[in-house]
Design a protein around this motif. Sequence first.
Motif, mmCIF file in Angstrom:
data_model
loop_
_atom_site.group_PDB
_atom_site.id
_atom_site.type_symbol
_atom_site.label_atom_id
_atom_site.label_comp_id
_atom_site.label_asym_id
_atom_site.label_seq_id
_atom_site.Cartn_x
_atom_site.Cartn_y
_atom_site.Cartn_z
ATOM 1 N N SER A 1 0.681 -1.276 -0.132
ATOM 2 C CA SER A 1 -0.168 -0.016 -0.056
ATOM 3 C C SER A 1 0.867 1.324 -0.121
ATOM 4 C CB SER A 1 -0.902 -0.108 1.209
ATOM 5 O OG SER A 1 -0.047 -0.137 2.457
ATOM 6 N N LEU A 2 1.991 1.200 0.468
ATOM 7 C CA LEU A 2 2.820 2.300 0.683
ATOM 8 C C LEU A 2 3.134 3.073 -0.818
ATOM 9 C CD1 LEU A 2 4.156 4.071 2.927
ATOM 10 C CD2 LEU A 2 6.183 2.915 2.312
ATOM 11 N N SER A 3 2.681 4.478 -0.946
ATOM 12 C CA SER A 3 3.000 5.055 -2.024
ATOM 13 C C SER A 3 3.814 6.282 -1.833
ATOM 14 C CB SER A 3 1.645 5.445 -2.609
ATOM 15 O OG SER A 3 0.751 6.380 -1.784
ATOM 16 N N VAL A 4 3.789 7.091 -0.625
ATOM 17 C CA VAL A 4 4.628 8.082 -0.264
ATOM 18 C C VAL A 4 5.557 7.752 0.993
ATOM 19 C CG1 VAL A 4 4.657 10.329 0.515
ATOM 20 C CG2 VAL A 4 3.021 9.691 -1.256
ATOM 21 N N LEU A 5 6.735 7.917 0.832
ATOM 22 C CA LEU A 5 7.770 7.704 1.875
ATOM 23 C C LEU A 5 8.585 8.956 2.050
ATOM 24 C CD1 LEU A 5 9.006 6.038 4.132
ATOM 25 C CD2 LEU A 5 10.512 5.074 2.300
ATOM 26 N N ARG A 6 8.453 9.582 3.347
ATOM 27 C CA ARG A 6 9.430 10.785 3.713
ATOM 28 C C ARG A 6 10.241 10.339 5.068
ATOM 29 N NH1 ARG A 6 3.900 14.391 4.042
ATOM 30 N NH2 ARG A 6 3.416 14.664 1.748
ATOM 31 N N CYS A 7 11.418 10.120 4.789
ATOM 32 C CA CYS A 7 12.243 9.898 5.765
ATOM 33 C C CYS A 7 13.597 10.823 5.701
ATOM 34 C CB CYS A 7 12.827 8.332 5.772
ATOM 35 S SG CYS A 7 13.191 8.163 3.858
ATOM 36 N N GLY A 8 13.157 11.912 5.791
ATOM 37 C CA GLY A 8 14.400 13.002 5.612
ATOM 38 C C GLY A 8 15.098 13.432 7.060
ATOM 39 N N ALA A 9 16.327 13.561 6.891
ATOM 40 C CA ALA A 9 17.138 13.947 8.109
ATOM 41 C C ALA A 9 16.980 13.282 9.383
ATOM 42 C CB ALA A 9 16.263 15.382 8.473
ATOM 43 N N VAL A 10 17.149 11.889 9.261
ATOM 44 C CA VAL A 10 17.215 11.105 10.312
ATOM 45 C C VAL A 10 18.461 10.124 10.576
ATOM 46 C CG1 VAL A 10 14.594 10.560 10.318
ATOM 47 C CG2 VAL A 10 16.030 9.006 8.881
ATOM 48 N N ASN A 11 19.377 10.646 9.554
ATOM 49 C CA ASN A 11 20.762 9.976 9.735
ATOM 50 C C ASN A 11 20.793 8.670 9.204
ATOM 51 O OD1 ASN A 11 21.843 12.315 10.995
ATOM 52 N ND2 ASN A 11 21.232 11.650 12.980
ATOM 53 N N LEU A 12 19.822 8.442 8.075
ATOM 54 C CA LEU A 12 19.905 6.994 7.380
ATOM 55 C C LEU A 12 21.259 6.694 6.849
ATOM 56 C CD1 LEU A 12 16.487 6.685 5.848
ATOM 57 C CD2 LEU A 12 17.560 5.370 7.344
ATOM 58 N N GLU A 13 21.798 5.561 7.055
ATOM 59 C CA GLU A 13 23.146 5.076 6.345
ATOM 60 C C GLU A 13 22.676 4.026 5.274
ATOM 61 O OE1 GLU A 13 25.551 3.719 9.168
ATOM 62 O OE2 GLU A 13 25.870 5.575 10.354
ATOM 63 N N GLU A 14 21.630 3.700 5.332
ATOM 64 C CA GLU A 14 21.158 2.702 4.039
ATOM 65 C C GLU A 14 19.595 2.781 3.883
ATOM 66 O OE1 GLU A 14 22.198 -1.344 4.971
ATOM 67 O OE2 GLU A 14 20.568 -1.627 6.004
ATOM 68 N N LEU A 15 19.304 2.622 2.613
ATOM 69 C CA LEU A 15 17.834 2.492 2.349
ATOM 70 C C LEU A 15 17.459 1.704 1.128
ATOM 71 C CD1 LEU A 15 14.997 3.780 2.742
ATOM 72 C CD2 LEU A 15 15.889 5.613 1.218
ATOM 73 N N ASP A 16 16.834 0.547 1.432
ATOM 74 C CA ASP A 16 16.638 -0.387 0.235
ATOM 75 C C ASP A 16 15.048 -0.122 0.047
ATOM 76 O OD1 ASP A 16 16.108 -2.361 -1.225
ATOM 77 O OD2 ASP A 16 16.744 -4.001 -0.002
ATOM 78 N N THR A 17 14.819 0.283 -1.219
ATOM 79 C CA THR A 17 13.171 0.735 -1.631
ATOM 80 C C THR A 17 12.762 -0.413 -2.531
ATOM 81 O OG1 THR A 17 13.747 2.188 -2.950
ATOM 82 C CG2 THR A 17 13.274 3.022 -0.999
ATOM 83 N N SER A 18 13.760 -1.494 -2.765
ATOM 84 C CA SER A 18 13.244 -2.144 -4.096
ATOM 85 C C SER A 18 12.162 -3.041 -3.825
ATOM 86 C CB SER A 18 14.534 -3.292 -4.225
ATOM 87 O OG SER A 18 14.589 -4.014 -2.760
ATOM 88 N N ALA A 19 11.629 -2.990 -2.935
ATOM 89 C CA ALA A 19 10.166 -4.009 -2.403
ATOM 90 C C ALA A 19 9.157 -3.234 -2.717
ATOM 91 C CB ALA A 19 10.070 -4.749 -1.287
ATOM 92 N N LEU A 20 9.350 -1.804 -2.632
ATOM 93 C CA LEU A 20 8.095 -0.794 -2.601
ATOM 94 C C LEU A 20 7.999 -0.364 -4.066
ATOM 95 C CD1 LEU A 20 9.529 1.500 0.335
ATOM 96 C CD2 LEU A 20 8.042 -0.379 0.454
ATOM 97 N N VAL A 21 7.193 -1.439 -4.781
ATOM 98 C CA VAL A 21 6.854 -1.300 -6.030
ATOM 99 C C VAL A 21 5.679 -0.398 -6.300
ATOM 100 C CG1 VAL A 21 7.548 -3.702 -6.529
ATOM 101 C CG2 VAL A 21 5.109 -3.275 -5.917
ATOM 102 N N ASN A 22 4.907 -0.035 -5.375
ATOM 103 C CA ASN A 22 3.856 1.188 -5.309
ATOM 104 C C ASN A 22 4.267 2.508 -5.028
ATOM 105 O OD1 ASN A 22 1.649 -0.780 -6.142
ATOM 106 N ND2 ASN A 22 1.778 -1.650 -4.352
ATOM 107 N N LEU A 23 5.577 2.596 -4.795
ATOM 108 C CA LEU A 23 6.041 3.988 -4.434
ATOM 109 C C LEU A 23 6.044 5.173 -5.364
ATOM 110 C CD1 LEU A 23 7.042 4.995 -1.612
ATOM 111 C CD2 LEU A 23 9.376 4.619 -2.585
ATOM 112 N N THR A 24 5.300 6.232 -5.312
ATOM 113 C CA THR A 24 5.224 7.276 -6.294
ATOM 114 C C THR A 24 5.981 8.312 -5.761
ATOM 115 O OG1 THR A 24 2.972 8.150 -4.935
ATOM 116 C CG2 THR A 24 2.949 6.492 -6.903
ATOM 117 N N SER A 25 6.283 8.525 -4.270
ATOM 118 C CA SER A 25 7.153 9.764 -3.997
ATOM 119 C C SER A 25 7.860 9.415 -2.878
ATOM 120 C CB SER A 25 6.131 10.759 -3.401
ATOM 121 O OG SER A 25 6.911 12.034 -2.952
ATOM 122 N N LEU A 26 9.207 9.524 -2.983
ATOM 123 C CA LEU A 26 10.165 9.244 -2.112
ATOM 124 C C LEU A 26 11.156 10.741 -1.789
ATOM 125 C CD1 LEU A 26 12.147 7.422 -0.241
ATOM 126 C CD2 LEU A 26 13.407 6.943 -2.340
#
Length: 440
Positions: free
Chosen positions: A95-120
């Motif tokens: 179901s996830l289409s919009v992901l907002r994860c700014g400024a949280v000190n991420l060192e890795e991000l794998d979005t390959s499974a988020l096939v319905n993502l429209t905004s990152l």
Amino acid sequence: MNNKSKKYLSLLLSVTLLLGCFGISFSAFGDDLIAIDSNNFPDPVFRAVISARYDNNSDNYLSADERNVSLMSIPGMADDESIKTLKGIEFFADSLSVLRCGAVNLEELDTSALVNLTSLTCMGNMLSTLDVSKNTKLVTLNCSSNMLTSLTLGSLSSLNMLHCYANNLTSIDVSQLTNLTDFRCDQNELTELDVSGNPHLKEFTCSSNHLISLDLSHNTELDSVVGPSIGGQTTTAQAQMNGTEIIIPFKVDNGECITSTSLDRGDFFGYSLGEFVAYDVNDFKDGVDYTYSTSLPSSEDMTVHIDVSRDFYQVSFYTAEDMQEPLGVSFVEKNGSAREPQLPPLPLCKAFDRWSEDITDVTKDMQVYIILKDNHSYALTAFENDVATISCSACGDSYTVNFTDCINANKTDSNYCEYIDIVNDGYINAKDYAQLIKMF
């Protein structure tokens, strides 16, 4: 035991073994439940966010309904908190289409499974790589202000906004982003950029990179591209000696697009046939600047600054200590000898003595001037009352010598005067005096 009973028992044992093998899965995912634990959500801070925001019944499991989330916005972290990874976000993929994860000190991000993502939006993190090529429904992507050295985009035909500014990208392939309308890639390490495959661009910024050329002729929907949005490019080049001139080899895609240079002087254009030309190292001591036409009428020229290095020195020659009248320059390899220029006409009764500094072992840029010495044509012109007059036949300069001050002097003495050593024996005595009396 009959055959029918044996078959039944065998089937029962097989089912029992199968249930045993998947017992863990059923306990964790029974009734489509996802355990909120370290196996599924290894980052403790992200796990806490999931529990607080999506575990509505606080049973430490996520049901299908609880995972039915279209927008996930990760809150800002406290100064002593950070989320290193969003591992586990794949459980929201349906179901996830919009992901907002700014400024949280991420060192890795794998979005390959988020096939319905429209905004990152993942700007302001510590990501060094990002691959969104599997997110084929993406419309907007903001991954700016990270530490990206690699951004894999693939063929995202739906993407119309890409902001990847303030990273460490040395290259980026946007050739397959055919519907891109808003593209920001400024403040990176890009050395080349091809946007010919993005004909629908309306907003574009690529300033503060290392581009030496830029072709916007295919981007006809861009309106009023101002210099600051594409300029501020920097690069390097190596200067070379070439007789009495300095050349800086520098190839661009189309040399005719260079419209002006900081080396231009009157009718002299500083760039020609793949190289800049200078005649003095001071012409590029602060680098070389040029402007480049993007071949788009609505665009201002792109500005480029070149930091120029060299492995040779310049010796500048002048006629006098005031350094006002130059004689020429010589370009010299380290520890080499400078080639002297032709001397100008010298003042009457003056001769070249030396240069103000040694030019035979050059280890720095130098300014030198001529040091002269007297070159009079003196001769004895009078002798009266024991006083000899010595005059220059060329300029008339004269001085006098009292014979009595020179009596018994020899060549090594400070009071010796060659012009009254008439007999030329290296001594001044009565024989010389007698001859002087006869002569005058």
